[in-house]
Design an enzyme around this catalytic site. Structure first.
Site, mmCIF file in Angstrom:
data_model
loop_
_atom_site.group_PDB
_atom_site.id
_atom_site.type_symbol
_atom_site.label_atom_id
_atom_site.label_comp_id
_atom_site.label_asym_id
_atom_site.label_seq_id
_atom_site.Cartn_x
_atom_site.Cartn_y
_atom_site.Cartn_z
ATOM 1 N N ASP A 1 -1.891 -12.863 -1.243
ATOM 2 C CA ASP A 1 -2.636 -11.698 -1.742
ATOM 3 C C ASP A 1 -3.053 -10.817 -0.553
ATOM 4 O O ASP A 1 -4.187 -10.331 -0.488
ATOM 5 C CB ASP A 1 -3.856 -12.115 -2.573
ATOM 6 C CG ASP A 1 -4.449 -10.957 -3.370
ATOM 7 O OD1 ASP A 1 -3.850 -9.852 -3.375
ATOM 8 O OD2 ASP A 1 -5.512 -11.149 -3.973
ATOM 9 N N ASP B 1 -1.955 -6.222 -11.369
ATOM 10 C CA ASP B 1 -2.831 -6.820 -10.358
ATOM 11 C C ASP B 1 -3.787 -5.803 -9.731
ATOM 12 O O ASP B 1 -3.408 -4.675 -9.434
ATOM 13 C CB ASP B 1 -2.024 -7.498 -9.249
ATOM 14 C CG ASP B 1 -2.957 -8.138 -8.227
ATOM 15 O OD1 ASP B 1 -3.926 -8.789 -8.660
ATOM 16 O OD2 ASP B 1 -2.744 -7.964 -7.016
ATOM 17 N N ARG C 1 0.785 -1.250 0.000
ATOM 18 C CA ARG C 1 0.000 0.000 0.000
ATOM 19 C C ARG C 1 0.808 1.287 0.000
ATOM 20 O O ARG C 1 0.242 2.366 0.206
ATOM 21 C CB ARG C 1 -0.952 0.032 1.199
ATOM 22 C CG ARG C 1 -1.937 -1.117 1.271
ATOM 23 C CD ARG C 1 -2.801 -1.201 0.044
ATOM 24 N NE ARG C 1 -3.918 -2.147 0.233
ATOM 25 C CZ ARG C 1 -4.533 -2.751 -0.778
ATOM 26 N NH1 ARG C 1 -4.153 -2.550 -2.023
ATOM 27 N NH2 ARG C 1 -5.542 -3.579 -0.547
ATOM 28 N N HIS D 1 -3.600 -11.098 -13.018
ATOM 29 C CA HIS D 1 -4.877 -11.125 -12.310
ATOM 30 C C HIS D 1 -5.924 -11.366 -13.381
ATOM 31 O O HIS D 1 -6.125 -10.512 -14.240
ATOM 32 C CB HIS D 1 -5.054 -9.771 -11.600
ATOM 33 C CG HIS D 1 -6.448 -9.449 -11.151
ATOM 34 N ND1 HIS D 1 -6.733 -9.157 -9.839
ATOM 35 C CD2 HIS D 1 -7.624 -9.329 -11.822
ATOM 36 C CE1 HIS D 1 -8.037 -8.874 -9.720
ATOM 37 N NE2 HIS D 1 -8.594 -8.967 -10.908
ATOM 38 N N HIS E 1 -3.695 -15.865 -7.840
ATOM 39 C CA HIS E 1 -4.893 -16.272 -7.072
ATOM 40 C C HIS E 1 -5.936 -17.066 -7.855
ATOM 41 O O HIS E 1 -7.064 -16.603 -8.054
ATOM 42 C CB HIS E 1 -5.515 -15.062 -6.382
ATOM 43 C CG HIS E 1 -5.681 -13.810 -7.229
ATOM 44 N ND1 HIS E 1 -6.274 -13.789 -8.467
ATOM 45 C CD2 HIS E 1 -5.345 -12.534 -6.969
ATOM 46 C CE1 HIS E 1 -6.293 -12.547 -8.934
ATOM 47 N NE2 HIS E 1 -5.725 -11.771 -8.033
ATOM 48 N N HIS F 1 -7.047 -3.230 4.241
ATOM 49 C CA HIS F 1 -7.974 -2.116 4.084
ATOM 50 C C HIS F 1 -8.305 -1.570 5.463
ATOM 51 O O HIS F 1 -8.393 -2.326 6.432
ATOM 52 C CB HIS F 1 -9.267 -2.569 3.398
ATOM 53 C CG HIS F 1 -9.099 -2.909 1.955
ATOM 54 N ND1 HIS F 1 -8.780 -1.963 1.003
ATOM 55 C CD2 HIS F 1 -9.181 -4.092 1.299
ATOM 56 C CE1 HIS F 1 -8.690 -2.556 -0.186
ATOM 57 N NE2 HIS F 1 -8.914 -3.851 -0.031
HETATM 58 ZN ZN LIG Z 1 -5.668 -9.655 -8.007
HETATM 59 ZN ZN LIG Z 2 -3.543 -8.764 -5.288
#
Ligand SMILES: [Zn+2]
Ligand SMILES: [Zn+2]
Length: 449
Positions: free
Chosen positions: A323, A170, A82, A197, A250, A327
């Protein structure tokens, strides 16, 4: 140029440690037996039969009692740190602290930051910041397209020279097949894995959960599994056509596992990852509309979960990736359909998988360790090993320790973990990353300060 491609980590003291009578498990050596292990100047100096090495004055002694496991530190090829731009969710220091607490010695950070990591100067400044702040080793993937907008390729060669370990958009798919083909052609010149992704937005259409009877009953717009699997099949074919190298992020459903298996059978250069939450949870866990269960791709059916486990076991899926997607609380404390996608995962990955799969008799511990370390090899980095002469990257774990996830808070700045409140068995007591002690569990009595 090759030197720039190494991982970076913050300043640290080289560890001087004697692990006495620990059960060493390294599936690649292979070793699965009790040993004394000496770490000198941050390197694995010696392996010897248990209770045979004398503690030297400078060394910290860790008593394994023949019971604690010493594993190669884990590698996570997919985390969201982030930074820059969303430090209220996570930053280099908190994210790598969470990684260390989970037994990870190294992670790869995604570029969907604010601004997006799509230029060499930003990559340089992030690598400099990691060299000051990171508790474990960090590598960066740069964006495939500028601003993740899907319209213009980034300066991939320049980014690779500056140390990008690969490229990904991603958070979003590369929607245009033509754009991905062009990226594969550039990859030929500059190297680096393209991590994908997979999501066809004309099929996912802003859905919030797996499309099926449950989404219909709950009245929530669903995302069909074909939104992922058709893109996996498309991009595997493109990689095959260009002799390029792609990594599927993922995976979440049976059809995607089948598409990867098919691509591998054809000799195309593809690899794949799966998350702990897709291996352990299903759409049924979304029933209570807990926003921590909202992630992309969505949790699917039990049959999909079984296919992912089978794929991980037989090697169709190469590695586990968390992943880790932090948040802030106020962003997640909104109605399900408005909440952002993502769960944190670094601090719970090993314990959750040990509890759910190893103790459940579904996966052997050695294989889990293999899959939690294999990601490094996929990105052309050395895989952590427990053998004399290499830098120490180690996780000391107590497989019997029970704890409740999140009970004593988190090292991550965010707490949106889908496993929060679950009773887990298996605890990381200490992590050594790039030769330095990156983490020690607060209450750990065997690891005296
Ligand atoms: Zn993703
Ligand atoms: Zn991700």
């Amino acid at each position: 140029m090759m030197a720039a491609r190494a991982l970076v980590h913050g300043p640290q003291q080289p560890a001087e440690l004697l692990f006495r009578d620990v059960h060493v498990l390294d599936p690649r050596e292979p070793i699965d037996a009790r040993h004394d292990v000496r770490i000198r100047g941050g390197e694995i100096a010696e392996l010897a039969p248990p209770e045979t090495l004398e503690r030297l004055e400078a060394e910290e002694l860790v008593e394994g009692q023949g019971r604690l496991r010493l594993l190669p530190a884990f590698f996570d090829p997919h985390v969201h740190l982030r930074t820059p731009g969303q430090e209220h969710k996570e930053d280099l220091e908190t994210g790598t602290r969470a990684a260390a607490a989970g037994g990870y010695g190294a992670v790869l950070a995604m570029p969907n930051t604010d601004p997006v990591l799509d230029s060499a100067p930003l990559l340089r400044s992030l690598r400099d910041a990691a060299a000051r702040e990171a508790r474990v080793s960090v590598g960066f993937l740069a964006a495939i397209t500028r601003g993740l907008a899907g319209e213009q390729l980034t300066e991939m060669a320049e980014l690779a020279q500056e140390g990008a370990l690969g490229f990904t958009d991603d958070g979003r798919p590369v929607e245009s097949a033509g754009m991905l083909l062009k990226a594969l052609q550039y990859q030929r010149l500059c190297g680096g894995v393209l991590a994908l992704h997979e999501e066809d937005p004309t099929l996912s259409r802003g859905g919030s959960m797996h499309e099926g009877a449950l989404s219909a009953a709950l009245g929530i717009r669903g995302i069909p599994t074909v939104a992922e699997s058709t893109m996996v099949a498309r991009d595997a074919a493109l990689a095959g056509y260009e002799s390029g190298r792609v990594h599927f992020q993922h995976l979440s459903c049976t059809a995607s596992v089948e598409a990867v298996a098919d691509a591998k059978a054809r000799g195309w250069r593809v690899s794949a990852e799966v998350t702990p939450h897709h291996l352990l949870l299903t759409e049924q866990d979304v029933r209570g509309l807990d926003t921590r269960m909202k992630m992309h791709p969505p949790l699917a059916r039990e049959t999909d979960r079984q296919a992912l486990i089978a794929g991980l076991r037989d090697g169709t899926i190469d590695c586990v990736a968390t992943d880790h997607a932090p948040h802030a609380r106020d962003e997640k404390e909104v109605p399900f359909e408005r909440a952002p996608m993502g769960t944190t995962g670094l601090e719970t990955a090993f314990a959750a998988l040990h509890t759910g799969l190893v103790l459940g008799g579904v996966l052997e511990l050695g294989l889990l360790v293999e899959r939690m370390t294999a990601g490094a090899g996929l990105f052309e980095l050395p895989i952590a090993r427990i053998t004399p002469g290499v830098g120490a990257n180690l996780a000391l774990v107590d497989l019997d320790a029970e704890w409740v996830a999140g009970e004593h808070g988190w090292e991550s700045r965010s707490e949106n973990c889908c496993f929060a409140g679950r009773r887990l068995t298996g605890r990381v007591l200490m992590t050594v990353a790039a030769g330095g002690i990156a983490y020690r569990e607060r209450a750990c009595s065997v690891v005296a300060a």
